[in-house]
Write a protein that holds these residues in place. Structure first.
Motif: not given
Length: 222
Positions: A134-140
């Protein structure tokens, strides 16, 4: 009994004959092997010194000895995936202050979002989904820069010769020239955001690094 060769500087090993006043001839096979061994060692030394990677390998020995690799992790500590240019002035370890294990970094000509980059982001995204349900994975963070050498692709002659060299369609190479990094980073962010292979929980932002000021400015927030 050992005697040092007069001209070669190689140790010659021989044995005494049964006659006390007449030494046996030196063991030439052993002498030759010694010469060959020394020559190989000297050649090795020359390779280490003369190749461009030599100084970097020397730094690696210091890195390993000081245990710089011991705290590295597989998933980036900052939850960050950086796409940027391969220009040696544009090293995110320096201009972003990244340490080992902080971020995934992919570099190519111009820092473009290519099909290969999309596949790489999708791959890391799938791994992250297995760890974070759940939730955000990562930012590119797509980071392009001023004074980019990819601008050479705007020149018709250069572009034609390069297309011939790599066997590509010349008409597709013009769009890879970065003359306005603000515009191209916006386009690349949109390309990545619209890619079906990228999980929705992956955030994408766009930035421009100024090689003169050393500052990174955000163009497209995540």
């Amino acid at each position: 009994m050992a005697a040092r060769g007069r001209h070669t500087g190689v140790t010659v090993v021989g044995v005494m004959s049964a006659h006390p006043n007449r030494p046996h001839a030196p063991d030439l096979t052993r002498t030759r092997r010694s010469k060959e061994s020394n020559s190989a060692m000297q050649a090795n030394d020359r390779i280490e010194i003369s190749t461009n990677v030599g100084p970097a390998l020397a730094r690696n020995r210091v890195f390993a000895a000081e245990g710089g690799h011991r705290d590295a992790v597989v998933f980036p500590r900052l939850g960050l995936f950086v796409v940027t240019c391969l220009d040696p002035r544009v090293d995110p370890a320096h201009f972003l202050g990244l340490s080992l294990g902080d971020a995934v970094v992919v570099r190519n000509v111009g820092g473009h979002v290519t099909p290969e980059v999309i596949n790489d982001v999708a791959f890391i995204g799938q791994i992250a989904e297995n760890v974070l349900p759940d939730g955000p994975l990562f930012e590119v963070a797509v980071i392009q820069h001023t004074q980019c050498g990819s601008g050479a692709l705007a020149d018709a002659t250069f572009r034609r010769r390069y297309a011939e060299r790599i066997g590509a369609d010349e008409t597709t190479l013009r769009e890879h020239a970065i003359l306005d990094p603000v515009a191209t980073v916006r386009s690349d962010v949109e390309r990545l955001r619209s890619a079906r292979a990228i999980p929705e929980r992956v955030a994408v932002s766009g930035h421009v690094y100024d090689v003169v000021s050393g500052l990174v400015e955000t163009v497209v927030p995540a």
